[in-house]
Design a protein around this motif. Structure first.
Motif, PDB file in Angstrom:
ATOM      1  N   GLY A  90      -0.683  26.574  -6.028  1.00  0.00           N
ATOM      2  CA  GLY A  90       0.446  26.867  -6.897  1.00  0.00           C
ATOM      3  C   GLY A  90       1.326  27.979  -6.356  1.00  0.00           C
ATOM      4  O   GLY A  90       2.558  27.935  -6.480  1.00  0.00           O
TER       5      GLY A  90
ATOM      6  N   ARG B 154       3.474  26.460  -3.745  1.00  0.00           N
ATOM      7  CA  ARG B 154       4.493  25.579  -4.316  1.00  0.00           C
ATOM      8  C   ARG B 154       5.597  26.355  -5.033  1.00  0.00           C
ATOM      9  O   ARG B 154       6.690  25.818  -5.244  1.00  0.00           O
ATOM     10  CB  ARG B 154       3.854  24.598  -5.295  1.00  0.00           C
ATOM     11  CG  ARG B 154       3.139  23.444  -4.623  1.00  0.00           C
ATOM     12  CD  ARG B 154       2.866  22.329  -5.598  1.00  0.00           C
ATOM     13  NE  ARG B 154       2.558  21.082  -4.904  1.00  0.00           N
ATOM     14  CZ  ARG B 154       2.448  19.908  -5.502  1.00  0.00           C
ATOM     15  NH1 ARG B 154       2.639  19.812  -6.815  1.00  0.00           N
ATOM     16  NH2 ARG B 154       2.162  18.818  -4.817  1.00  0.00           N
ATOM     17  N   SER B 155       5.313  27.589  -5.397  1.00  0.00           N
ATOM     18  CA  SER B 155       6.320  28.394  -6.102  1.00  0.00           C
ATOM     19  C   SER B 155       7.184  29.213  -5.143  1.00  0.00           C
ATOM     20  O   SER B 155       8.023  29.999  -5.591  1.00  0.00           O
ATOM     21  CB  SER B 155       5.631  29.329  -7.094  1.00  0.00           C
ATOM     22  OG  SER B 155       4.786  30.260  -6.416  1.00  0.00           O
TER      23      SER B 155
END
Length: 231
Positions: free
Chosen positions: A75, A78-79
């Motif tokens: 995550g 992906r951020s």
């Protein structure tokens, strides 16, 4: 002995073989720059693709410590801001450029396969694993990025677990990991040889040992990641 040679595509017309001017011109340009093209292909295989494979294997290895830790790391990646541009510039464009160049080099190449000569077999395996990886990585990108986004599946740990619960898909990923490990390890040796880093026989032996170490390391980490997604 198997000897393969390729030339520009030819077409039969009115009983004669002809080569379209556009294809012949582009092929002549590629052949005349063959030395530069092979080194560019080798360089792209190391920077950034082997570096990306290292990062990808390390991230996936977090599957061995549970879904929460893996999704936290995935995550965070992906951020990242400008993620799409970074992936295009560092991964997608170099990956497919390297892959398509590899297909062209294999098409143009001359291969002599004799059992005593290991490097000929390594050359053949490098091309074969490259071809398999071209399709495997394309599928992996589609399944984990495009299809998952369209289907609203954002938990990558669960997504990979679902894929790998299918014995056929698990076997596909084992083969994919093995191909990636071999291609990267042998690619390191090829890179050092083509760029003149390993001139002596002793240096080439050390480069071969390093390639084996890297290849087995990637395979072990990759198999550990697959185990983590399924247990």
């Amino acid at each position: 002995m198997i000897r393969l040679r390729r030339t520009a595509p030819r077409f039969r017309f009115a009983g004669r073989f002809i080569q379209p001017a556009g294809i012949l011109m582009s092929t002549n340009i590629m052949v005349s720059n063959y030395f530069f093209i092979k080194r560019l292909h080798s360089l792209l295989g190391i920077i950034p693709l082997v570096l990306f494979l290292t990062e990808h294997m390390i991230v996936n290895s977090f599957s061995t410590v549970g879904s929460a830790q893996f999704n936290a790391v995935a995550g965070a990646l992906r951020s990242m801001p400008y993620l799409i541009l970074i992936e295009l510039a560092v991964i997608i464009i170099p990956l497919y450029f390297h892959g398509l160049l590899g297909l062209w080099i294999a098409y143009q190449g001359s291969i002599e396969v004799r059992v005593p000569y290991m490097r000929n077999w390594l050359y053949l395996l490098q091309r074969a694993t490259g071809l398999l990886l071209f399709f495997f990585i394309s599928y992996h990108i589609y399944a984990t990025r495009i299809h998952s986004s369209l289907a609203g599946k954002h938990d990558l740990y669960v997504l990979m677990g679902d894929y790998l619960s299918n014995p056929f898909m698990y076997a596909v990923y084992v083969i994919g990991v093995a191909c990636a490990a071999f291609h990267a390890g042998n690619g390191l040796f090829n890179f050092a040889y083509k760029w003149g880093v390993t001139v002596s026989a002793r240096a080439q032996a050390w480069a071969m040992a390093l390639g084996l170490f890297v290849g087995f390391g990637f395979f072990a980490i990759g198999m550990g990641a697959l185990y983590g997604f399924t247990h």
